[in-house]
Every structure is written in C-alpha cells, then in structure tokens.
Design an enzyme around this catalytic site. Structure first.
Site, PDB file in Angstrom:
ATOM      1  N   ASP A 183      21.659  -2.428  10.420  1.00 53.57           N
ATOM      2  CA  ASP A 183      21.017  -1.198   9.918  1.00 53.57           C
ATOM      3  C   ASP A 183      20.605  -0.252  11.055  1.00 53.57           C
ATOM      4  O   ASP A 183      20.874   0.946  11.012  1.00 53.57           O
ATOM      5  CB  ASP A 183      19.777  -1.542   9.091  1.00 53.57           C
ATOM      6  CG  ASP A 183      20.113  -1.954   7.664  1.00 53.57           C
ATOM      7  OD1 ASP A 183      21.188  -1.587   7.173  1.00 53.57           O
ATOM      8  OD2 ASP A 183      19.292  -2.661   7.059  1.00 53.57           O
TER       9      ASP A 183
ATOM     10  N   LYS B 229      16.204  -9.396   2.340  1.00 59.73           N
ATOM     11  CA  LYS B 229      16.510  -9.239   3.777  1.00 59.73           C
ATOM     12  C   LYS B 229      15.621 -10.089   4.694  1.00 59.73           C
ATOM     13  O   LYS B 229      16.060 -10.500   5.765  1.00 59.73           O
ATOM     14  CB  LYS B 229      16.387  -7.761   4.186  1.00 59.73           C
ATOM     15  CG  LYS B 229      17.532  -6.905   3.689  1.00 59.73           C
ATOM     16  CD  LYS B 229      17.422  -5.493   4.233  1.00 59.73           C
ATOM     17  CE  LYS B 229      18.622  -4.677   3.850  1.00 59.73           C
ATOM     18  NZ  LYS B 229      18.614  -3.328   4.433  1.00 59.73           N
TER      19      LYS B 229
END
Ligand code: NAP
Length: 276
Positions: A102, A66
């Site tokens: 997220d 990420k």
C-alpha cells in the site's frame, strides 16, 4: 492449468482487484485466475489455512483482515512490519509470507503522476489503515507530515509514529482547515465523500493554496466533492485509482516477477467506473 489467486475481505463485492488482475493476465496471455472471497472475521484462520492447503499462489488482504492476519502467517517482511498490516501474501511451498504494497504503491502513484513530494509539507486527513500506510511511507521522503482527524487521539497516535521519522503534529479537522495554506500535498484518507454520500467533504478548503496537490484515496466517485472544490481553487487533483493500481502492480510483481501495465489500467478502470 494456470495459477489461482484472490482477495479476502468483508465486504468484498465492490473490489476492483479481480477485474484488474484478470486484465493483466489477459495482457500477458496467461490462463491464471483471480477471485474475490468474502471472509467473515471469525472465519479468517480457516480461510488462510484453506488458501494454503488448496495451493493459491498468493492473495491480497483487505478490510477487516489486514492486521488480524499477521499472526496466522509464517513470515512477515520488514515493510509489513513497519506498517503494522499485511495487504499481500506470497505462497511458496506451503509457507505464507506477508508483505504490504500500500505505502510503496502510493509513492509509485505520486511518481507516475509527477506529484512533487520530496521535502513537501503534507497533511493527511484520517488516521486509519490507509492514512497509516500513506503517512509512514511519505515520512521517509516528505518535509513534515501532519495528521488531521475526527478523533484527535487517533490522529495523535499516528503523528507520534510518523514523528519517529520526520516532523509531525496532530490537529482536529477544523484546526487543520484554518492552516491549510501551509501544505503542498493534502491527502484524504477518510471515506468521507464516497458513494453514495457524494455531497460530503472532510473539511473546508477555503484556505487551500493554488500550489497544492490534493489526493483523494476514494475512486467511487472518480471525482469527489473534495477534489472538485480543490480543482475550483486552482489546486491539482488525483483520485484513488493510481494508488489502487500501483499497490496491485507491486503485488503482481511479487507473485510473478513481471511488471504489468499501470497506465493502461487507469483508463480501463476509469471507463468501468464511469459506466457504473
Ligand atoms: N485507493 C486505494 O488504493 C485505497 C486503499 C486503501 C483505502 N482506500 C480508501 O481510503 C479510505 C480510508 O480507508 P481505511 O482503510 O484507512 O479505513 P479505516 O481504517 O476505517 O479509517 C478511516 C478513517 O477515516 C475517518 N473517518 C471515517 N468516517 C469519518 C467521518 N464521517 N468524518 C471524519 N473522519 C471519518 C476515521 O476516523 P476515526 O479516526 O475517528 O475513526 C478513520 O481515521 C476509504 O475511503 C478507502 O476506500 C483507498
């Protein structure tokens, strides 16, 4: 021929993203395809170039890529920059744009579950990637957002970043347990309690308020020991599926401009996990 998309990570074999996106494609009657790809750390650049060259419409990014993927993309949007990580990539005419769903997915999950968070005093357990996304997003809405962690320095670093937006302090897990009754929202963003270590809990819930809501970002098992103990103390509990589903739905919306069915997805994935 339909579009194709995927998720890259390592490990990746337990990812629910392919099941989730394929179900939404079926709901819309589309012939698109979403595939999980195991990509080792050292192969990330080749994988990203390959996804671009082969014409993926977009892809998700998970552990451990990420952060490492950021310099490999053509553009990073404000949300991904604010969280310091990318979980979704959108491919348009050879250009790869990195974003992050997220944090917003977590906030959407609170709205769907009617969890009060505006002005609430929040405690986050853990200081990794998920804690960062949840903590920095909640900082825009909540009262104070404290962080408790096994490694105090990491909790302090996250609290320092949250404190740019709202009040935040860092504690050890033991100290946080001793002042638990001050929080209305407690979020487990550690892997403690995840299958197969289902008897573990991140901290003692002895002092929890029955007015609190406890959210575990884990969804294997569907009810962790942390959730079970909180429920027995009269608190409300939510597992990690709503966040997983909403971050996926926001990515889907970015790729296709259509909002998929999130409520039906929770039932669908719960049944699959319960039968696991
Ligand atoms: N539902 C969802 O959509 C979703 C999305 C993302 C993640 N998650 C879940 O959230 C959890 C964290 O993921 P992540 O990506 O943030 O992982 P991460 O970056 O590796 O961070 C893990 C955090 O948990 C702490 N931790 C690990 N083992 C611990 C232990 N035995 N005792 C106390 N603390 C411990 C680590 O402590 P240190 O600071 O000491 O290293 C770190 O702060 C995982 O369970 C993951 O599956 C769920």
């Amino acid at each position: 021929m339909g579009e194709w998309l995927g998720v890259i990570g390592d490990p990746i074999e337990h990812s629910l993203s392919p099941i989730m996106h394929q179900k939404w494609f079926a709901d819309f009657g589309w012939s698109h395809h979403y595939q999980a790809f195991r990509v080792k750390r050292d192969d990330l650049k080749q994988a990203v170039d390959g996804l671009r060259a082969l014409g993926a419409k977009g892809f998700n990014v998970t552990i451990p890529h990420k952060v490492a993927i950021m310099p490999l993309l053509d553009e990073i949007d404000d949300e991904a920059r604010a969280l310091g990580a990318v979980n979704t990539v959108i491919h348009t005419d050879g250009r790869l744009l990195g974003t992050n769903t997220d944090g917003l997915g977590f906030i959407e999950s609170l709205k769907e579950k009617n969890v009060p968070y505006a002005g609430a005093d929040v405690l986050i357990l853990g200081a990794g990637g998920a804690a960062r996304a949840v903590g920095l997003s909640l900082a825009r809405h909540a009262g104070r957002v404290d962080v408790a962690g096994r490694t105090l320095e990491k909790a302090e670093a996250l609290a320092h970043d949250i404190a740019k937006t709202t009040a935040s302090a860092a504690y050890t897990l033991e100290r946080a347990a001793a002042r638990l009754d001050g929080y209305r929202l407690i979020i487990n963003a550690t892997p403690v309690g995840m299958t197969p270590n289902i008897d573990a809990a991140p901290l003692s819930l002895e002092r929890i308020s029955d007015q609190a809501t406890c959210i575990d970002l884990i969804y294997r098992p569907l009810e962790t020991r942390f959730m079970k103990e909180a429920r027995q103390k009269g608190a409300r509990v939510v597992n990690g599926l709503p966040m997983l589903i909403h971050q996926g739905a926001l990515a889907f919306e970015r790729w296709f401009g259509r909002r998929p069915d999130t409520a039906g997805m929770e039932t669908y994935l719960s049944q699959i996990l319960a039968a696991d």
